[in-house]
Design a protein around this motif. Structure first.
Motif, PDB file in Angstrom:
ATOM      1  N   PRO A  67       0.813  -1.228   0.000  1.00 50.36           N
ATOM      2  CA  PRO A  67       0.000   0.000   0.000  1.00 50.36           C
ATOM      3  C   PRO A  67       0.845   1.277   0.000  1.00 50.36           C
ATOM      4  O   PRO A  67       0.363   2.333  -0.410  1.00 50.36           O
ATOM      5  CB  PRO A  67      -0.818  -0.113   1.284  1.00 50.36           C
ATOM      6  N   ASN A  68       2.092   1.196   0.438  1.00 49.20           N
ATOM      7  CA  ASN A  68       2.953   2.377   0.392  1.00 49.20           C
ATOM      8  C   ASN A  68       3.632   2.461  -0.986  1.00 49.20           C
ATOM      9  O   ASN A  68       4.478   1.632  -1.316  1.00 49.20           O
ATOM     10  CB  ASN A  68       4.016   2.280   1.489  1.00 49.20           C
ATOM     11  N   PRO A  69       3.286   3.472  -1.797  1.00 51.30           N
ATOM     12  CA  PRO A  69       3.851   3.547  -3.151  1.00 51.30           C
ATOM     13  C   PRO A  69       5.362   3.772  -3.142  1.00 51.30           C
ATOM     14  O   PRO A  69       6.043   3.492  -4.128  1.00 51.30           O
ATOM     15  CB  PRO A  69       3.123   4.742  -3.792  1.00 51.30           C
ATOM     16  N   ASP A  70       5.883   4.268  -2.003  1.00 55.64           N
ATOM     17  CA  ASP A  70       7.339   4.506  -1.923  1.00 55.64           C
ATOM     18  C   ASP A  70       8.138   3.244  -1.605  1.00 55.64           C
ATOM     19  O   ASP A  70       9.356   3.288  -1.520  1.00 55.64           O
ATOM     20  CB  ASP A  70       7.659   5.549  -0.836  1.00 55.64           C
ATOM     21  N   PHE A  71       7.433   2.154  -1.395  1.00 52.62           N
ATOM     22  CA  PHE A  71       8.141   0.897  -1.147  1.00 52.62           C
ATOM     23  C   PHE A  71       8.666   0.389  -2.492  1.00 52.62           C
ATOM     24  O   PHE A  71       7.976  -0.293  -3.246  1.00 52.62           O
ATOM     25  CB  PHE A  71       7.202  -0.117  -0.495  1.00 52.62           C
ATOM     26  N   ASN A  72       9.883   0.800  -2.813  1.00 48.51           N
ATOM     27  CA  ASN A  72      10.462   0.442  -4.121  1.00 48.51           C
ATOM     28  C   ASN A  72      11.987   0.566  -4.053  1.00 48.51           C
ATOM     29  O   ASN A  72      12.551   0.782  -2.980  1.00 48.51           O
ATOM     30  CB  ASN A  72       9.881   1.320  -5.237  1.00 48.51           C
ATOM     31  N   GLN A  73      12.614   0.445  -5.193  1.00 49.68           N
ATOM     32  CA  GLN A  73      14.080   0.423  -5.234  1.00 49.68           C
ATOM     33  C   GLN A  73      14.692   1.744  -4.752  1.00 49.68           C
ATOM     34  O   GLN A  73      15.821   1.755  -4.279  1.00 49.68           O
ATOM     35  CB  GLN A  73      14.544   0.088  -6.659  1.00 49.68           C
ATOM     36  N   THR A  74      13.947   2.840  -4.802  1.00 52.16           N
ATOM     37  CA  THR A  74      14.485   4.103  -4.289  1.00 52.16           C
ATOM     38  C   THR A  74      14.585   4.032  -2.765  1.00 52.16           C
ATOM     39  O   THR A  74      15.537   4.539  -2.161  1.00 52.16           O
ATOM     40  CB  THR A  74      13.577   5.283  -4.708  1.00 52.16           C
ATOM     41  N   MET A  75      13.590   3.393  -2.144  1.00 48.78           N
ATOM     42  CA  MET A  75      13.651   3.240  -0.689  1.00 48.78           C
ATOM     43  C   MET A  75      14.768   2.274  -0.293  1.00 48.78           C
ATOM     44  O   MET A  75      15.443   2.470   0.723  1.00 48.78           O
ATOM     45  CB  MET A  75      12.305   2.705  -0.160  1.00 48.78           C
ATOM     46  N   LEU A  76      14.965   1.220  -1.081  1.00 45.11           N
ATOM     47  CA  LEU A  76      15.968   0.193  -0.767  1.00 45.11           C
ATOM     48  C   LEU A  76      16.906   0.034  -1.969  1.00 45.11           C
ATOM     49  O   LEU A  76      16.859  -0.968  -2.685  1.00 45.11           O
ATOM     50  CB  LEU A  76      15.270  -1.130  -0.453  1.00 45.11           C
ATOM     51  N   PRO A  77      17.769   1.054  -2.187  1.00 48.11           N
ATOM     52  CA  PRO A  77      18.570   1.038  -3.426  1.00 48.11           C
ATOM     53  C   PRO A  77      19.531  -0.135  -3.528  1.00 48.11           C
ATOM     54  O   PRO A  77      19.896  -0.545  -4.619  1.00 48.11           O
ATOM     55  CB  PRO A  77      19.344   2.370  -3.366  1.00 48.11           C
ATOM     56  N   GLU A  78      19.941  -0.681  -2.366  1.00 46.61           N
ATOM     57  CA  GLU A  78      20.945  -1.761  -2.426  1.00 46.61           C
ATOM     58  C   GLU A  78      20.334  -3.154  -2.500  1.00 46.61           C
ATOM     59  O   GLU A  78      21.051  -4.154  -2.530  1.00 46.61           O
ATOM     60  CB  GLU A  78      21.849  -1.706  -1.197  1.00 46.61           C
ATOM     61  N   LEU A  79      19.009  -3.227  -2.493  1.00 45.30           N
ATOM     62  CA  LEU A  79      18.364  -4.542  -2.433  1.00 45.30           C
ATOM     63  C   LEU A  79      18.654  -5.358  -3.689  1.00 45.30           C
ATOM     64  O   LEU A  79      18.420  -4.910  -4.805  1.00 45.30           O
ATOM     65  CB  LEU A  79      16.858  -4.395  -2.238  1.00 45.30           C
ATOM     66  N   GLU A  80      19.203  -6.584  -3.473  1.00 47.33           N
ATOM     67  CA  GLU A  80      19.621  -7.430  -4.598  1.00 47.33           C
ATOM     68  C   GLU A  80      18.765  -8.673  -4.756  1.00 47.33           C
ATOM     69  O   GLU A  80      18.586  -9.178  -5.850  1.00 47.33           O
ATOM     70  CB  GLU A  80      21.066  -7.921  -4.371  1.00 47.33           C
ATOM     71  N   VAL A  81      18.297  -9.209  -3.607  1.00 44.35           N
ATOM     72  CA  VAL A  81      17.649 -10.524  -3.641  1.00 44.35           C
ATOM     73  C   VAL A  81      16.428 -10.541  -2.718  1.00 44.35           C
ATOM     74  O   VAL A  81      16.503 -10.068  -1.576  1.00 44.35           O
ATOM     75  CB  VAL A  81      18.642 -11.620  -3.154  1.00 44.35           C
ATOM     76  N   PHE A  82      15.328 -11.086  -3.244  1.00 49.54           N
ATOM     77  CA  PHE A  82      14.161 -11.384  -2.396  1.00 49.54           C
ATOM     78  C   PHE A  82      14.069 -12.895  -2.253  1.00 49.54           C
ATOM     79  O   PHE A  82      14.051 -13.605  -3.263  1.00 49.54           O
ATOM     80  CB  PHE A  82      12.864 -10.922  -3.063  1.00 49.54           C
ATOM     81  N   LEU A  83      13.993 -13.369  -1.010  1.00 45.97           N
ATOM     82  CA  LEU A  83      13.796 -14.805  -0.772  1.00 45.97           C
ATOM     83  C   LEU A  83      12.435 -14.990  -0.115  1.00 45.97           C
ATOM     84  O   LEU A  83      12.166 -14.383   0.933  1.00 45.97           O
ATOM     85  CB  LEU A  83      14.861 -15.344   0.178  1.00 45.97           C
ATOM     86  N   PHE A  84      11.597 -15.812  -0.740  1.00 47.10           N
ATOM     87  CA  PHE A  84      10.280 -16.064  -0.143  1.00 47.10           C
ATOM     88  C   PHE A  84      10.133 -17.518   0.222  1.00 47.10           C
ATOM     89  O   PHE A  84      10.628 -18.404  -0.471  1.00 47.10           O
ATOM     90  CB  PHE A  84       9.167 -15.664  -1.115  1.00 47.10           C
ATOM     91  N   CYS A  85       9.409 -17.741   1.309  1.00 46.79           N
ATOM     92  CA  CYS A  85       9.141 -19.114   1.733  1.00 46.79           C
ATOM     93  C   CYS A  85       7.912 -19.112   2.627  1.00 46.79           C
ATOM     94  O   CYS A  85       7.502 -18.067   3.125  1.00 46.79           O
ATOM     95  CB  CYS A  85      10.330 -19.671   2.518  1.00 46.79           C
ATOM     96  N   GLY A  86       7.321 -20.274   2.800  1.00 45.69           N
ATOM     97  CA  GLY A  86       6.290 -20.418   3.822  1.00 45.69           C
ATOM     98  C   GLY A  86       4.868 -20.459   3.320  1.00 45.69           C
ATOM     99  O   GLY A  86       3.988 -20.954   4.011  1.00 45.69           O
ATOM    100  N   GLU A  87       4.607 -19.932   2.153  1.00 45.51           N
ATOM    101  CA  GLU A  87       3.240 -19.950   1.612  1.00 45.51           C
ATOM    102  C   GLU A  87       3.316 -19.628   0.125  1.00 45.51           C
ATOM    103  O   GLU A  87       4.383 -19.275  -0.387  1.00 45.51           O
ATOM    104  CB  GLU A  87       2.363 -18.931   2.340  1.00 45.51           C
ATOM    105  N   VAL A  88       2.187 -19.740  -0.533  1.00 50.33           N
ATOM    106  CA  VAL A  88       2.133 -19.499  -1.983  1.00 50.33           C
ATOM    107  C   VAL A  88       2.661 -18.101  -2.295  1.00 50.33           C
ATOM    108  O   VAL A  88       2.291 -17.125  -1.634  1.00 50.33           O
ATOM    109  CB  VAL A  88       0.667 -19.599  -2.475  1.00 50.33           C
ATOM    110  N   LEU A  89       3.539 -18.032  -3.291  1.00 53.63           N
ATOM    111  CA  LEU A  89       3.965 -16.723  -3.796  1.00 53.63           C
ATOM    112  C   LEU A  89       3.054 -16.409  -4.986  1.00 53.63           C
ATOM    113  O   LEU A  89       3.207 -16.991  -6.064  1.00 53.63           O
ATOM    114  CB  LEU A  89       5.434 -16.767  -4.240  1.00 53.63           C
ATOM    115  N   PRO A  90       2.075 -15.514  -4.803  1.00 51.89           N
ATOM    116  CA  PRO A  90       1.149 -15.248  -5.916  1.00 51.89           C
ATOM    117  C   PRO A  90       1.885 -14.573  -7.079  1.00 51.89           C
ATOM    118  O   PRO A  90       2.775 -13.751  -6.864  1.00 51.89           O
ATOM    119  CB  PRO A  90       0.097 -14.318  -5.301  1.00 51.89           C
ATOM    120  N   LEU A  91       1.471 -14.958  -8.281  1.00 56.32           N
ATOM    121  CA  LEU A  91       2.072 -14.403  -9.489  1.00 56.32           C
ATOM    122  C   LEU A  91       2.045 -12.876  -9.457  1.00 56.32           C
ATOM    123  O   LEU A  91       3.043 -12.205  -9.777  1.00 56.32           O
ATOM    124  CB  LEU A  91       1.264 -14.916 -10.698  1.00 56.32           C
TER     125      LEU A  91
END
Ligand code: AMP
Length: 500
Positions: free
Chosen positions: A247-271
């Protein structure tokens, strides 16, 4: 053990590097290792018998990682217990596990009987001599025990050995682009094994664990301020958690410029979630992983590429970890050919020793095949071109907002309340994903004039025994629970009644 040796080396070569930090506190590798060795020495002096579990109680404080590492340096498995777990359940875990000691890392007193409690005030460790490596956990010994929801009404303790954990950590640090010395997000409390996905890979690779406390997660303003300052590089969370940030439109690469990898686990990752992430974080790679606590966090993985997204189909959970064998079985235990749907069975060195003190439960889910340990997941799925696909459950275990729970456990505790005669839980899932739980209750005789007062009383009973995330949001009242022709609870009919 390699993992511990690596932490010791980081402490030696890179002592000032931050190993673990929360909003207010940070521990560098020198302090983490030094304090854990001193606490280990104290634990040895207390003389808890080798391999007797130690409950480590707390939330995300810096004494938590210190305590975990201290326990395993003297051959004691630890049980992480988060402060969100109600006291009655904590006592049950202490009793059922046969814990020999509780380390309380909070500032509050713990009301438990019959087991010595080491309070954080006692962690005045300067006097203690740091311990050596002679007593470290051996590969076939239990390293940690994580309690998950159990269908009989009691949580069950999954025992993970040193070898299980080392195999997992090596897979993470070699098969994923995690590098060295990176900043990892830790979103899940330590009582969930998702926390292991960042904790040990970060420590083995000399990285920094950036832990989000629940006080931060629960306040969007604090959360995004925290993330903006975090310099995160590796993100580990449930898909539900990242969705909560959308819901926060600023949640993006500008907020986290160094982010390289997302790891998901535990439940369905919706398309749709994976697609949106790729748009918001064009420089980051996204991985879906799958696995139960019983097979050490995760056993499959796949990078979610643009090509995969373009197919527009439900995402696979990935290819098996190279030392694991995954196959599909029918109801009679026969292996099924490629593409056919059945139960996913996991075999190999990630599989746990079983549930602590529960031989029958262990026997029903664990086994051996060609000298490999096996685990029946209860997940429906199929395998196509070596890719594993997960298609929901074969039983009443569910995931709600990323939390694993057995509907039967909630029902068991509902039925214990003096205000209920019978009850069943209906998940409300208008679009496949479960949004909340509804308790369909046949009330016992009571004096409440208003239904909401009855609901409040039942909720209060439940809160004594269940964590808040397992308590149903809605309660509906009925005169009877419908039965099928063969006398079983008719969940389908109940659902229809609830939704009229
Ligand atoms: P837990 O022990 O809390 O990790 O829960 C394990 C269960 O979560 C599995 O048996 C699956 O039902 C579900 N699960 C875990 N990862 C995934 C995934 N990537 N996609 C779909 N379901 C998953």
């Amino acid at each position: 053990m390699k993992l511990l040796t690596h932490i010791a080396q980081h402490a030696d070569m890179n002592p000032e590097q931050i190993a673990f930090r929360t909003e207010g506190k940070a521990l560098n590798y020198r302090k983490l290792w030094d304090r854990s060795r001193r606490l280990a020495s104290l634990l040895q002096a207390i003389k808890v018998e080798r391999q007797t579990p130690v409950v480590v109680y707390g939330h995300m404080g810096v004494d938590m990682p210190v305590s975990f590492l201290a326990c395993v340096q003297v051959g004691l498995p630890y049980i992480p217990v988060d402060t969100s777990i109600p006291m009655e359940r904590v006592r049950l875990i202490i009793e059922k596990s046969g814990a020999g000691l509780v380390i309380n890392t909070t500032d509050n007193m713990l009301d438990v009987d019959n087991v010595p409690v080491l309070h954080s005030l006692a962690l005045q460790l300067e006097e203690e001599e740091p311990i050596g490596n002679e007593l470290w956990i051996k590969p076939d010994e239990v390293f940690y025990i994580i309690y998950t929801s159990g269908s009989t009404g009691n949580p069950k303790g999954v025992q993970i050995t040193g070898a299980n954990l080392q195999s997992f950590t090596d897979w993470m640090t070699s098969d994923f682009p995690l590098g060295q010395g990176k900043v990892f997000l830790n979103q899940a409390p330590f009582s969930f094994d998702l926390s292991v996905m960042d904790f040990y890979p970060a420590l083995q690779s000399g990285g920094t664990i950036h832990a989000l406390e629940k006080e931060v997660i629960n306040k969007p303003k604090l959360l995004f301020e925290n993330l903006s300052r975090s310099a995160l590089q590796i993100w580990t969370s449930t898909p539900s958690f990242v969705q909560m940030c959308f819901p926060n439109p600023d949640f993006n690469q500008t907020m986290l410029p160094e982010l390289e990898v997302f790891l998901f686990c535990g439940e369905v990752l919706p398309l749709a979630v994976a697609k949106e992430l790729k748009e918001r974080f064009p420089r980051a790679r996204v991985f879906n992983t799958y696995g139960p606590t019983e097979a050490t966090v995760a056993v499959t993985s796949i990078e979610i590429t643009g090509d995969l997204l373009a197919k527009g189909k439900a995402l696979p959970v990935g290819y098996p970890k190279s030392d694991m064998c995954i196959f599909v079985m029918d109801e009679l235990g026969n292996p099924l050919p490629e593409g056919e749907k059945g139960e996913l069975i996991l075999a190999g060195p990630s599989v746990s020793k079983g549930y602590l003190g529960e031989p029958l439960l262990t026997e029903s889910a664990f086994g051996t095949l060609n000298e490999m340990d096996t685990y029946r997941t209860g997940d429906a799925g199929f395998i196509q071109d070596d890719l594993v696909y997960c298609q929901g459950r074969l039983d009443y275990q569910i995931k709600l907002h990323g939390y694993r729970m057995e509907l039967e456990e909630i029902e068991f505790h509902l039925n214990q309340s003096d205000y209920t005669k019978a009850a069943i839980i209906i998940p409300y899932a208008p679009n496949e994903e479960i949004e909340y739980l509804i308790a369909a209750v046949v009330p016992a005789d009571h004096n409440f004039e208003k239904e909401y007062k009855l609901t409040a009383a039942i909720r209060k009973d439940l809160a004594l025994r269940l964590p808040a995330y397992m308590i149903p949001r809605k309660f509906t009242y009925h005169t009877a629970i419908p039965m099928t022709m063969n006398g079983k609870v008719d969940r389908k009919k109940m659902k229809e009644e609830v939704f009229v």
